[in-house]
Write a protein that holds these residues in place. Structure first.
Motif, PDB file in Angstrom:
ATOM      1  N   ASP A  89     -14.973  -7.787  -1.408  1.00  0.00           N
ATOM      2  CA  ASP A  89     -13.335  -7.595  -1.174  1.00  0.00           C
ATOM      3  C   ASP A  89     -12.629  -7.036  -2.139  1.00  0.00           C
ATOM      4  O   ASP A  89     -11.442  -6.632  -1.889  1.00  0.00           O
ATOM      5  CB  ASP A  89     -12.835  -8.935  -0.918  1.00  0.00           C
ATOM      6  CG  ASP A  89     -13.528  -9.559   0.300  1.00  0.00           C
ATOM      7  OD1 ASP A  89     -13.710  -8.933   1.446  1.00  0.00           O
ATOM      8  OD2 ASP A  89     -13.876 -10.853   0.298  1.00  0.00           O
ATOM      9  N   THR A  90     -13.222  -6.815  -3.449  1.00  0.00           N
ATOM     10  CA  THR A  90     -12.576  -6.257  -4.504  1.00  0.00           C
ATOM     11  C   THR A  90     -12.119  -4.882  -4.187  1.00  0.00           C
ATOM     12  O   THR A  90     -12.716  -3.820  -3.899  1.00  0.00           O
ATOM     13  CB  THR A  90     -13.439  -6.099  -5.749  1.00  0.00           C
ATOM     14  OG1 THR A  90     -13.535  -7.278  -6.301  1.00  0.00           O
ATOM     15  CG2 THR A  90     -12.643  -5.437  -7.123  1.00  0.00           C
ATOM     16  N   ALA A  91     -10.525  -4.681  -4.301  1.00  0.00           N
ATOM     17  CA  ALA A  91     -10.117  -3.172  -4.134  1.00  0.00           C
ATOM     18  C   ALA A  91      -8.413  -3.387  -4.130  1.00  0.00           C
ATOM     19  O   ALA A  91      -7.902  -4.518  -4.542  1.00  0.00           O
ATOM     20  CB  ALA A  91     -10.138  -3.165  -2.265  1.00  0.00           C
ATOM     21  N   VAL A  92      -7.762  -2.365  -4.120  1.00  0.00           N
ATOM     22  CA  VAL A  92      -6.431  -2.229  -4.124  1.00  0.00           C
ATOM     23  C   VAL A  92      -6.043  -2.631  -3.001  1.00  0.00           C
ATOM     24  O   VAL A  92      -6.359  -1.721  -1.634  1.00  0.00           O
ATOM     25  CB  VAL A  92      -5.923  -0.836  -4.539  1.00  0.00           C
ATOM     26  CG1 VAL A  92      -4.438  -0.862  -4.531  1.00  0.00           C
ATOM     27  CG2 VAL A  92      -6.370  -0.736  -6.044  1.00  0.00           C
ATOM     28  N   TYR A  93      -5.283  -3.543  -2.531  1.00  0.00           N
ATOM     29  CA  TYR A  93      -4.846  -3.930  -1.218  1.00  0.00           C
ATOM     30  C   TYR A  93      -3.294  -3.169  -1.154  1.00  0.00           C
ATOM     31  O   TYR A  93      -2.198  -3.322  -2.079  1.00  0.00           O
ATOM     32  CB  TYR A  93      -4.656  -5.361  -0.802  1.00  0.00           C
ATOM     33  CG  TYR A  93      -5.858  -5.787  -0.711  1.00  0.00           C
ATOM     34  CD1 TYR A  93      -6.494  -6.287   0.620  1.00  0.00           C
ATOM     35  CD2 TYR A  93      -7.030  -5.777  -1.566  1.00  0.00           C
ATOM     36  CE1 TYR A  93      -7.869  -6.579   0.797  1.00  0.00           C
ATOM     37  CE2 TYR A  93      -8.269  -6.194  -1.193  1.00  0.00           C
ATOM     38  CZ  TYR A  93      -8.623  -6.758  -0.145  1.00  0.00           C
ATOM     39  OH  TYR A  93      -9.864  -7.217  -0.015  1.00  0.00           O
ATOM     40  N   TYR A  94      -2.830  -2.534   0.200  1.00  0.00           N
ATOM     41  CA  TYR A  94      -1.694  -1.985   0.392  1.00  0.00           C
ATOM     42  C   TYR A  94      -1.099  -2.574   1.660  1.00  0.00           C
ATOM     43  O   TYR A  94      -1.570  -2.818   2.519  1.00  0.00           O
ATOM     44  CB  TYR A  94      -1.838  -0.274   0.504  1.00  0.00           C
ATOM     45  CG  TYR A  94      -2.125   0.316  -0.613  1.00  0.00           C
ATOM     46  CD1 TYR A  94      -1.311   1.052  -1.702  1.00  0.00           C
ATOM     47  CD2 TYR A  94      -3.639   0.601  -0.808  1.00  0.00           C
ATOM     48  CE1 TYR A  94      -1.917   1.728  -2.648  1.00  0.00           C
ATOM     49  CE2 TYR A  94      -4.240   1.089  -1.961  1.00  0.00           C
ATOM     50  CZ  TYR A  94      -3.133   1.825  -2.941  1.00  0.00           C
ATOM     51  OH  TYR A  94      -3.688   2.526  -3.900  1.00  0.00           O
ATOM     52  N   CYS A  95       0.311  -2.623   1.688  1.00  0.00           N
ATOM     53  CA  CYS A  95       1.204  -3.036   2.563  1.00  0.00           C
ATOM     54  C   CYS A  95       1.647  -1.819   3.209  1.00  0.00           C
ATOM     55  O   CYS A  95       1.801  -0.880   2.899  1.00  0.00           O
ATOM     56  CB  CYS A  95       2.256  -3.879   2.212  1.00  0.00           C
ATOM     57  SG  CYS A  95       3.491  -4.361   3.408  1.00  0.00           S
TER      58      CYS A  95
END
Length: 120
Positions: A89-95
């Motif tokens: 799940d490690t990642a950059v999360y974007y809205c």
């Protein structure tokens, strides 16, 4: 100006939980579909979860049963509750905020991204 401001990212151990938030301004929030995407290094951004302006949700298969997307129209905020986190799940999360016409995006806005790191 349209602004999507994310918060809540950070470092968590595998099996733990984290909630990321996205506060929107400059849009009529209740008229937009909202979503969370994530991006691994060198990869395309991919959909994690989405919630329509009507409250319907959908999830990537990899997060079903673990993640929950929700929205609070009174606060112009969308949330992603992440449970049972895994290293993948490690990642950059974007809205993301979308308005659509005939099922196609009309206006699309993005947050700045927040890094979620899950350690083994």
């Amino acid at each position: 100006q349209v602004q999507l401001v994310e918060s809540g990212g950070g470092l968590v151990q595998a099996g733990g939980s984290l909630r990321v938030s996205c506060a929107a301004s400059g849009i009529i929030f209740s008229l937009f579909d909202m979503g969370w995407y994530r991006q691994y290094p060198g990869e395309q951004r991919e959909l994690v979860a989405a919630i329509t302006r009507g409250g319907n949700t959908n999830y990537a298969d990899s997060v079903k049963g673990r993640f929950t997307i929700s929205r609070d129209n009174a606060k112009n905020t969308v949330y992603l509750q992440m449970n049972s986190l895994k290293p993948e799940d490690t990642a950059v999360y974007y809205c993301n905020a979308d308005s659509k016409i005939n099922g196609r995006p009309q206006f699309r806005y993005w947050g700045q991204g927040t890094l979620v790191t899950v350690s083994e």
